[in-house]
Design a protein around this motif. Structure first.
Motif: not given
Length: 135
Positions: A69-96
């Motif tokens: 998770v990336v946490k972002i803050s700056k004085e005078g502003y509301s803090s924000e959290d940004a979760k780094i979303e994941k997806k399935i790696n296309p190369a993983f399907w080569g195993n099938i």
């Protein structure tokens, strides 16, 4: 004899590596940008490891196995959290299609997934407490 040794090495590599682990990077760059700039950003991975605080725009590095998770803050502003979303790696399907029994290697190494997007852009909102105090 040389052919037999090379064949043994090839078989060893096949049984210890799989598609996504072989061809995917070990570290992914995550670029963080904010509006306004020069906000403080830090990445927390696996709910325990705190990475260096950087000023935006900034680039962090993440391994495929980590949940971050990336946490972002700056004085005078509301803090924000940004979760780094994941997806399935296309190369993983080569195993099938090749060797389904090699899938556990990618699952253990974490290479079965990768960040959805290597760019995080956040527009910070003015802190309402700061606005109320100025009135």
């Amino acid at each position: 004899m040389l052919i037999k040794n090379n064949l043994q090495i090839l078989i060893f590599l096949i049984f210890t590596e799989s598609c996504a682990t072989l061809i995917s990077p070990s570290i992914y760059p995550i670029y963080v940008d904010t509006l306004p700039v020069k906000a403080k950003a830090f990445m927390m991975c696996d709910k325990e490891r705190l990475l260096v605080v950087k000023e935006t725009p900034a680039t962090f590095l993440q391994t495929p196995k980590e949940e971050c998770v990336v946490k972002i803050s700056k004085e005078g502003y509301s803090s924000e959290d940004a979760k780094i979303e994941k997806k399935i790696n296309p190369a993983f399907w080569g195993n099938i299609w090749l060797f389904i029994f090699l899938m556990p290697i990618d699952l253990i190494s974490g290479h079965w997934q990768r960040p959805e997007n290597g760019i995080i852009e956040v527009k910070l909102k003015k802190n309402s407490d700061m606005i109320d105090n100025k009135k």
